[in-house]
Motif scaffolding. Sequence first.
Motif, short mmCIF file in Angstrom:
data_model
loop_
_atom_site.label_atom_id
_atom_site.label_comp_id
_atom_site.label_asym_id
_atom_site.label_seq_id
_atom_site.Cartn_x
_atom_site.Cartn_y
_atom_site.Cartn_z
N PHE A 128 -16.11 -40.17 109.07
CA PHE A 128 -15.02 -40.07 108.10
C PHE A 128 -14.13 -41.33 108.10
CE2 PHE A 128 -16.09 -35.74 109.47
CZ PHE A 128 -16.49 -35.22 108.25
N ASP A 129 -14.71 -42.43 108.49
CA ASP A 129 -13.95 -43.69 108.55
C ASP A 129 -13.55 -44.20 107.17
OD1 ASP A 129 -14.04 -43.70 111.27
OD2 ASP A 129 -15.58 -45.25 111.43
N HIS A 130 -14.17 -43.72 106.11
CA HIS A 130 -13.86 -44.19 104.76
C HIS A 130 -12.52 -43.63 104.25
CE1 HIS A 130 -16.47 -40.61 104.52
NE2 HIS A 130 -15.65 -40.24 103.57
N GLY A 131 -11.95 -42.66 104.94
CA GLY A 131 -10.62 -42.16 104.58
C GLY A 131 -10.63 -40.84 103.83
N TRP A 132 -9.46 -40.21 103.82
CA TRP A 132 -9.30 -38.89 103.22
C TRP A 132 -9.51 -38.91 101.71
CZ3 TRP A 132 -9.37 -33.93 103.77
CH2 TRP A 132 -8.78 -33.12 102.81
N ASP A 133 -8.95 -39.87 101.02
CA ASP A 133 -9.07 -39.92 99.56
C ASP A 133 -10.52 -40.09 99.13
OD1 ASP A 133 -6.34 -39.58 99.14
OD2 ASP A 133 -5.96 -41.73 99.28
N ALA A 134 -11.26 -40.95 99.81
CA ALA A 134 -12.66 -41.16 99.48
C ALA A 134 -13.48 -39.90 99.79
CB ALA A 134 -13.22 -42.35 100.25
N GLU A 135 -13.18 -39.24 100.88
CA GLU A 135 -13.89 -37.99 101.23
C GLU A 135 -13.62 -36.91 100.19
OE1 GLU A 135 -16.38 -35.46 103.32
OE2 GLU A 135 -16.08 -37.61 103.60
N CYS A 136 -12.38 -36.80 99.77
CA CYS A 136 -12.00 -35.82 98.73
C CYS A 136 -12.75 -36.11 97.43
CB CYS A 136 -10.51 -35.89 98.46
SG CYS A 136 -9.62 -34.47 99.02
N PHE A 196 -7.32 -34.38 117.65
CA PHE A 196 -8.52 -34.93 118.27
C PHE A 196 -8.47 -34.78 119.78
CE2 PHE A 196 -5.49 -38.36 118.14
CZ PHE A 196 -5.64 -38.97 119.37
N ARG A 197 -7.29 -34.65 120.36
CA ARG A 197 -7.19 -34.50 121.80
C ARG A 197 -7.66 -33.13 122.26
NH1 ARG A 197 -1.18 -36.53 121.57
NH2 ARG A 197 -1.35 -34.91 120.03
N ASP A 198 -7.69 -32.14 121.36
CA ASP A 198 -8.10 -30.79 121.71
C ASP A 198 -9.61 -30.60 121.63
OD1 ASP A 198 -5.41 -30.15 121.95
OD2 ASP A 198 -5.27 -29.44 119.90
N ALA A 199 -10.30 -31.49 120.96
CA ALA A 199 -11.74 -31.35 120.74
C ALA A 199 -12.52 -31.81 121.97
CB ALA A 199 -12.17 -32.16 119.53
N PRO A 200 -13.62 -31.11 122.28
CA PRO A 200 -14.49 -31.57 123.37
C PRO A 200 -15.10 -32.93 123.02
CG PRO A 200 -15.04 -29.31 122.73
CD PRO A 200 -14.06 -29.85 121.72
N GLN A 201 -15.38 -33.70 124.03
CA GLN A 201 -15.88 -35.07 123.84
C GLN A 201 -17.17 -35.10 123.04
OE1 GLN A 201 -14.00 -37.62 124.69
NE2 GLN A 201 -15.43 -39.01 123.74
N GLU A 202 -18.07 -34.10 123.22
CA GLU A 202 -19.35 -34.13 122.49
C GLU A 202 -19.13 -34.00 120.98
OE1 GLU A 202 -18.96 -29.83 124.05
OE2 GLU A 202 -18.84 -31.81 124.97
N TYR A 203 -18.10 -33.28 120.55
CA TYR A 203 -17.80 -33.19 119.12
C TYR A 203 -17.22 -34.50 118.60
CZ TYR A 203 -18.61 -28.19 119.18
OH TYR A 203 -19.18 -26.97 119.29
N LEU A 204 -16.39 -35.13 119.40
CA LEU A 204 -15.83 -36.42 118.99
C LEU A 204 -16.95 -37.44 118.78
CD1 LEU A 204 -12.73 -36.67 121.33
CD2 LEU A 204 -12.79 -35.99 118.94
N GLU A 205 -17.91 -37.46 119.70
CA GLU A 205 -19.01 -38.41 119.59
C GLU A 205 -19.92 -38.06 118.40
OE1 GLU A 205 -19.30 -41.22 121.16
OE2 GLU A 205 -17.46 -40.73 122.22
N LYS A 206 -20.13 -36.77 118.17
CA LYS A 206 -21.03 -36.34 117.09
C LYS A 206 -20.53 -36.82 115.73
CE LYS A 206 -22.97 -32.13 115.09
NZ LYS A 206 -23.03 -30.66 115.18
#
Length: 58
Positions: free
Chosen positions: A37-45, A22-32
Amino acid sequence: MATAHDHAAPEKPETHRHTQSFRDAPQEYLEKYRGRFDHGWDAECATRHARQTFERID
């Protein structure tokens, strides 16, 4: 940390030493995507797998 590669070709970065995060991503992508994906990896999968199964992609 200096390595033999740094001394041999300082203009060429040693790529395997750096990971993308996340430190490599531009700030506008982080905000977008903040909170998406706050629900977690397992739920996303599970969600993606269910959608692909429904659409017969899997």
